[in-house]
Design a protein around this motif. Structure first.
Motif: not given
Length: 215
Positions: A26-30, A139-143, A178-187, A190-193
């Motif tokens: 849900a977070f990835a699709l958002w 990569f992330l959108g397709t996944a 933890a999933v929610v926190v991880g999703a926010l950290i990952g976002r 991703t904007a910087r990597i």
């Protein structure tokens, strides 16, 4: 994903992780829903369905030890194959490199099989996307779209196999923050990597997860 199969009994981890993955989807699709490469998803769909069916049969028959070994070996073989493919291709990373029909069938069927058996389809599909040299957001959108559809398809199968129970849902409740926190950290990351660092991180994490399952 492979880490859950290493920490919990492999079959138990499948039910626990599936619900967490749906939350992560849900977070990835958002975040990345507009960046999907739909030709890739459509091309792989038939092979994925076959892999899901084979994974369901294997999961009903195999014990936890076999589940871990099979997933670990599959990930290491795909890692080696992907590394070899990337070394022999010289296309710019800004373009998605066409993948042969045979490779698409192989990755797709293994992706469906491993995601059904141990929710370990992520590393398999990551190797496919790296082989095709997907840019980070593609990569992330397709996944995101790929696994949202797959995980929703798996949900009734997992319930029928007894992999999702009231006990696993209680564990999901405690792990969800933890999933929610991880999703926010990952976002944020991703904007910087950079592309090279992203590709390297995916390959290293896949290798470590596969080796941990085998040890």
């Amino acid at each position: 994903m492979a880490g859950y199969a290493a920490i919990l009994p492999a079959k138990t981890s499948t039910g626990v992780l599936l619900v967490l993955l749906l939350l992560g989807d849900a977070f990835a699709l958002w975040s990345y829903r507009k960046h999907a490469h739909w030709p890739t998803i459509v091309k792989m769909a038939p092979a994925v369905v076959v892999g899901l069916a084979l994974g369901g049969v294997f999961l009903a028959l195999a014990d936890d030890a076999w589940v871990k070994r099979v997933i670990g070996v599959v990930l290491l073989l795909l890692l080696a194959f992907t590394f070899w493919q990337r070394r022999r291709r010289s296309h710019p990373v800004a373009d998605v490199t066409p993948i042969s029909r045979g490779a698409s069938v192989g990755y797709g069927s293994l992706g469906g099989f491993t995601t059904m058996v141990a929710n370990a389809g992520g590393p398999v599909m990551s190797m496919y996307f790296l082989s095709a040299r997907f840019p980070v957001h593609a990569f992330l959108g397709t996944a995101a779209w790929f696994f949202a559809v797959i995980n929703l398809t798996k949900l009734p199968i997992s319930v029928g196999l007894g992999l999702i129970t009231p006990a696993t849902l209680v564990l999901n409740f405690w792990l969800a923050p933890a999933v929610v926190v991880g999703a926010l950290i990952g976002r944020w990351i991703t904007a910087r990597i950079q592309q090279k660092a992203f590709d390297g991180a995916v390959m290293v994490c896949t290798a470590l997860g596969a080796l941990y399952l085998l040890i």
